[in-house]
Scaffold this motif. Structure first.
Motif, PDB file in Angstrom:
ATOM      1  N   PRO A 171     -23.189  27.216  14.494  1.00  5.52           N
ATOM      2  CA  PRO A 171     -21.793  26.858  14.427  1.00  5.52           C
ATOM      3  C   PRO A 171     -21.752  26.359  12.752  1.00  5.52           C
ATOM      4  O   PRO A 171     -22.470  25.723  12.223  1.00  5.52           O
ATOM      5  CB  PRO A 171     -21.500  25.946  15.171  1.00  5.52           C
ATOM      6  CG  PRO A 171     -22.515  26.066  16.350  1.00  5.52           C
ATOM      7  CD  PRO A 171     -23.570  26.563  15.765  1.00  5.52           C
TER       8      PRO A 171
ATOM      9  N   THR B 212     -19.496  24.669  11.447  1.00  7.33           N
ATOM     10  CA  THR B 212     -19.156  23.248  11.503  1.00  7.33           C
ATOM     11  C   THR B 212     -20.305  22.399  11.335  1.00  7.33           C
ATOM     12  O   THR B 212     -20.415  21.205  10.560  1.00  7.33           O
ATOM     13  CB  THR B 212     -18.169  22.638  12.739  1.00  7.33           C
ATOM     14  OG1 THR B 212     -17.064  23.801  12.854  1.00  7.33           O
ATOM     15  CG2 THR B 212     -17.743  21.509  12.464  1.00  7.33           C
ATOM     16  N   GLN B 213     -21.426  22.641  12.116  1.00  7.12           N
ATOM     17  CA  GLN B 213     -22.486  21.840  11.930  1.00  7.12           C
ATOM     18  C   GLN B 213     -23.388  21.753  10.685  1.00  7.12           C
ATOM     19  O   GLN B 213     -23.841  20.627  10.129  1.00  7.12           O
ATOM     20  CB  GLN B 213     -23.700  22.309  13.164  1.00  7.12           C
ATOM     21  CG  GLN B 213     -23.396  21.877  14.433  1.00  7.12           C
ATOM     22  CD  GLN B 213     -24.469  22.485  15.350  1.00  7.12           C
ATOM     23  OE1 GLN B 213     -25.513  22.530  15.033  1.00  7.12           O
ATOM     24  NE2 GLN B 213     -24.010  22.652  16.463  1.00  7.12           N
TER      25      GLN B 213
ATOM     26  N   GLY C 251     -15.392  27.412   9.932  1.00  3.55           N
ATOM     27  CA  GLY C 251     -15.615  26.358  10.617  1.00  3.55           C
ATOM     28  C   GLY C 251     -14.512  25.488  10.851  1.00  3.55           C
ATOM     29  O   GLY C 251     -13.480  25.730  10.787  1.00  3.55           O
ATOM     30  N   TYR C 252     -14.716  24.341  11.363  1.00  7.92           N
ATOM     31  CA  TYR C 252     -13.402  23.537  11.911  1.00  7.92           C
ATOM     32  C   TYR C 252     -12.690  23.127  10.695  1.00  7.92           C
ATOM     33  O   TYR C 252     -11.188  23.076  10.849  1.00  7.92           O
ATOM     34  CB  TYR C 252     -13.997  22.120  12.614  1.00  7.92           C
ATOM     35  CG  TYR C 252     -12.825  21.432  13.424  1.00  7.92           C
ATOM     36  CD1 TYR C 252     -11.899  21.659  14.416  1.00  7.92           C
ATOM     37  CD2 TYR C 252     -12.618  20.106  12.617  1.00  7.92           C
ATOM     38  CE1 TYR C 252     -11.130  21.149  14.841  1.00  7.92           C
ATOM     39  CE2 TYR C 252     -11.610  19.207  13.300  1.00  7.92           C
ATOM     40  CZ  TYR C 252     -10.730  19.894  14.373  1.00  7.92           C
ATOM     41  OH  TYR C 252      -9.872  19.073  14.807  1.00  7.92           O
TER      42      TYR C 252
ATOM     43  N   ARG D  91     -12.905  30.535  15.741  1.00 11.71           N
ATOM     44  CA  ARG D  91     -13.631  29.337  16.294  1.00 11.71           C
ATOM     45  C   ARG D  91     -15.029  29.580  16.204  1.00 11.71           C
ATOM     46  O   ARG D  91     -15.552  30.441  16.952  1.00 11.71           O
ATOM     47  CB  ARG D  91     -13.102  28.927  17.794  1.00 11.71           C
ATOM     48  CG  ARG D  91     -13.597  27.588  18.370  1.00 11.71           C
ATOM     49  CD  ARG D  91     -12.656  27.126  19.598  1.00 11.71           C
ATOM     50  NE  ARG D  91     -12.731  28.125  20.562  1.00 11.71           N
ATOM     51  CZ  ARG D  91     -13.847  27.793  21.628  1.00 11.71           C
ATOM     52  NH1 ARG D  91     -14.677  26.923  21.473  1.00 11.71           N
ATOM     53  NH2 ARG D  91     -13.735  28.649  22.400  1.00 11.71           N
ATOM     54  N   ASP D  92     -15.793  28.683  15.810  1.00 12.05           N
ATOM     55  CA  ASP D  92     -17.195  29.055  15.638  1.00 12.05           C
ATOM     56  C   ASP D  92     -18.122  28.621  16.579  1.00 12.05           C
ATOM     57  O   ASP D  92     -19.001  27.951  16.533  1.00 12.05           O
ATOM     58  CB  ASP D  92     -17.674  28.666  14.132  1.00 12.05           C
ATOM     59  CG  ASP D  92     -17.850  27.162  14.029  1.00 12.05           C
ATOM     60  OD1 ASP D  92     -16.865  26.430  14.795  1.00 12.05           O
ATOM     61  OD2 ASP D  92     -18.789  26.536  13.429  1.00 12.05           O
ATOM     62  N   VAL D  93     -17.978  29.427  17.963  1.00  6.42           N
ATOM     63  CA  VAL D  93     -18.803  28.816  18.950  1.00  6.42           C
ATOM     64  C   VAL D  93     -20.168  29.628  18.544  1.00  6.42           C
ATOM     65  O   VAL D  93     -20.369  30.610  17.801  1.00  6.42           O
ATOM     66  CB  VAL D  93     -18.352  29.669  20.222  1.00  6.42           C
ATOM     67  CG1 VAL D  93     -17.002  28.979  20.536  1.00  6.42           C
ATOM     68  CG2 VAL D  93     -18.128  31.039  19.948  1.00  6.42           C
ATOM     69  N   ALA D  94     -21.014  29.009  18.882  1.00  5.93           N
ATOM     70  CA  ALA D  94     -22.438  29.389  18.724  1.00  5.93           C
ATOM     71  C   ALA D  94     -22.650  30.921  19.009  1.00  5.93           C
ATOM     72  O   ALA D  94     -22.569  31.445  20.006  1.00  5.93           O
ATOM     73  CB  ALA D  94     -23.628  28.632  19.421  1.00  5.93           C
TER      74      ALA D  94
ATOM     75  N   PHE E 246     -20.919  33.249  17.731  1.00  7.75           N
ATOM     76  CA  PHE E 246     -19.735  33.941  17.172  1.00  7.75           C
ATOM     77  C   PHE E 246     -19.539  35.064  18.080  1.00  7.75           C
ATOM     78  O   PHE E 246     -19.597  35.027  19.315  1.00  7.75           O
ATOM     79  CB  PHE E 246     -19.975  34.522  15.563  1.00  7.75           C
ATOM     80  CG  PHE E 246     -20.533  33.434  14.699  1.00  7.75           C
ATOM     81  CD1 PHE E 246     -20.217  31.942  14.717  1.00  7.75           C
ATOM     82  CD2 PHE E 246     -21.567  33.863  13.749  1.00  7.75           C
ATOM     83  CE1 PHE E 246     -21.012  31.136  14.005  1.00  7.75           C
ATOM     84  CE2 PHE E 246     -22.373  32.864  13.112  1.00  7.75           C
ATOM     85  CZ  PHE E 246     -21.960  31.465  13.239  1.00  7.75           C
TER      86      PHE E 246
ATOM     87  N   GLU F 219     -26.459  25.477  22.616  1.00  5.41           N
ATOM     88  CA  GLU F 219     -25.106  25.172  22.262  1.00  5.41           C
ATOM     89  C   GLU F 219     -24.218  25.276  23.801  1.00  5.41           C
ATOM     90  O   GLU F 219     -23.400  24.369  24.171  1.00  5.41           O
ATOM     91  CB  GLU F 219     -24.385  26.043  21.375  1.00  5.41           C
ATOM     92  CG  GLU F 219     -23.013  25.664  21.233  1.00  5.41           C
ATOM     93  CD  GLU F 219     -22.850  24.425  20.243  1.00  5.41           C
ATOM     94  OE1 GLU F 219     -21.720  23.965  20.153  1.00  5.41           O
ATOM     95  OE2 GLU F 219     -23.776  23.893  19.766  1.00  5.41           O
ATOM     96  N   THR F 220     -24.670  26.185  24.618  1.00  5.88           N
ATOM     97  CA  THR F 220     -23.850  26.787  25.619  1.00  5.88           C
ATOM     98  C   THR F 220     -24.487  26.264  27.093  1.00  5.88           C
ATOM     99  O   THR F 220     -23.647  26.126  27.871  1.00  5.88           O
ATOM    100  CB  THR F 220     -23.442  28.215  25.620  1.00  5.88           C
ATOM    101  OG1 THR F 220     -24.764  28.715  25.973  1.00  5.88           O
ATOM    102  CG2 THR F 220     -22.827  28.722  24.290  1.00  5.88           C
TER     103      THR F 220
END
Length: 283
Positions: A121, A123-124, A155-156, A182-185, A187, A250-251
Motif C-alpha cells: 500500500p 500509504t504505508q 495513497g490516502y 484506494r490502495d488496497v494491498a 491494487f 494485509e487481507t
C-alpha cells in the motif's frame, strides 16, 4: 513540467523505467548501490536499444541520443534536482521505507516521489515522509519497454496534482494508465494475477496437471498471452511469492497465502528465468 527523472534501483524494473524515460526525451539519472549493478543495467539498456534499431522501431541516431540522456551513479544525493523520482528497489516494505526516508530528505521541494511497488500500500510507504501528498504509485510491468500498462495508485493523502504529474509522465513514455483510487494491498493487477498464479501453483503442486498443461489451458482457454506459471518464472518466483505474501498479510484472505511450493523454490534458489530454473528450465 517534468524534465529530469531519477530512478532508484537498477534491476530489471528500474533499468526498464530508465530506458523508456531516456528514449522519450527525459534526462535520466539511474542510481544503485554498486557500480557493477549500474554497468549491467547500462549494458542491458544499450543492447535493448540495438534490438529496437535492428527491428526498425528506433533509429540509430535516436538510440545514441537516448543513451546520452542517461547517467548512472551510486550517490543517492543525485536526486536533488530531479522533478520526479521513481523508486524500483526490492519489494519489501522495510527497504522501500528506508529509501523514502532518504528521498524525503534529499529531493527538492515540489518533486514527486513515485514507487514502482506491485503490492505494498502506497500509504504505508508515504507515511515515513513529511510529504505524503507527493507520494504516488507508478506500477510498471515487465518488460517495461514492451508492456503498455502503468497502474497509477493513490495513497490516502496523494494529491490530485501529484497524480496528474505521474499520469503525464507515464503517458509520456508510451503507457496507458489505469487509476487505483484506494490502495488496497495488491491494487488491481497484482491481486488478479496473485489469485490466478497461487491457484495455478496449487494445482501443479497437487499433481492435477503439468505446468505446461496449466499454462496451455490459460493461453488457449482464456486467450492469455502467457500462462500463469511461465509468468511467475518471468517475474521471478521470489517476487511473486513476496507480492502474494504482502497481500495475504494485509487481507488475511487465504486465497493469497503463498503455496508451500513457492516458499521451497525460493529457499532452493529456483527463482525462474533469472536463476535458470523455476517451473521450467532455462539452462
Amino acid at each position: 513540467m517534468t524534465k529530469k527523472i531519477a530512478v532508484i534501483g537498477a534491476g530489471l524494473m528500474g533499468a526498464g523505467i530508465a530506458q523508456v524515460s531516456a528514449q522519450h526525451g527525459y534526462e535520466v539519472i539511474l542510481r544503485d548501490v554498486t557500480d557493477a549493478a549500474l554497468d549491467r543495467a547500462r549494458s542491458g539498456i544499450a543492447a535493448s536499444y540495438e534490438k529496437f534499431v535492428a527491428k526498425g522501431r528506433l533509429t540509430a541516431e535516436d538510440a545514441e541520443a537516448a543513451l546520452a540522456r542517461l547517467s548512472v551513479t551510486t550517490d543517492l544525493g543525485a536526486v536533488a534536482d530531479a522533478d520526479l523520482v521513481v523508486e524500483a528497489v526490492f519489494e519489501r516494505i522495510e527497504v522501500k521505507q528506508e529509501v523514502f526516508r532518504e528521498l524525503d530528505r534529499l529531493a527538492k521541494d515540489g518533486a514527486v516521489l513515485a514507487t514502482n511497488t506491485s503490492a505494498i500500500p502506497i500509504t504505508q510507504i508515504a507515511a515515513v515522509t513529511g510529504r505524503p501528498e507527493a507520494v504516488v504509485g507508478t506500477h510498471f510491468f515487465s518488460p517495461v519497454p514492451l508492456m503498455a500498462l502503468c497502474e497509477l495508485v493513490r495513497g490516502y493523502k496523494t494529491s490530485d496534482e501529484t497524480l496528474a504529474v505521474a499520469r503525464t509522465f507515464a503517458e509520456g513514455v508510451g503507457k496507458t494508465c489505469i487509476v487505483v483510487n484506494r490502495d488496497v494491498a495488491g491494487f488491481v493487477t497484482t491481486r488478479l494475477i496473485a489469485a490466478l498464479t497461487t491457484e495455478a501453483v496449487r494445482l501443479y503442486e497437487a499433481g492435477v496437471a503439468t505446468a505446461e498443461d496449466i499454462d496451455v489451458a490459460c493461453k488457449l482457454g482464456f486467450s492469455h498471452a502467457m500462462g500463469p506459471l511461465a509468468t511467475i518464472d518471468l517475474t521471478g518466483v521470489d517476487i511473486m511469492r513476496n507480492a502474494s505474501a504482502n497481500i495475504y498479510e494485509e487481507t488475511k484472505d487465504e486465497k493469497f497465502a503463498p503455496p508451500e511450493l513457492l516458499n521451497r523454490m525460493v529457499t532452493a534458489g529456483d527463482l525462474g528465468r533469472k536463476s535458470g530454473k523455476g517451473f521450467y528450465s532455462y539452462e
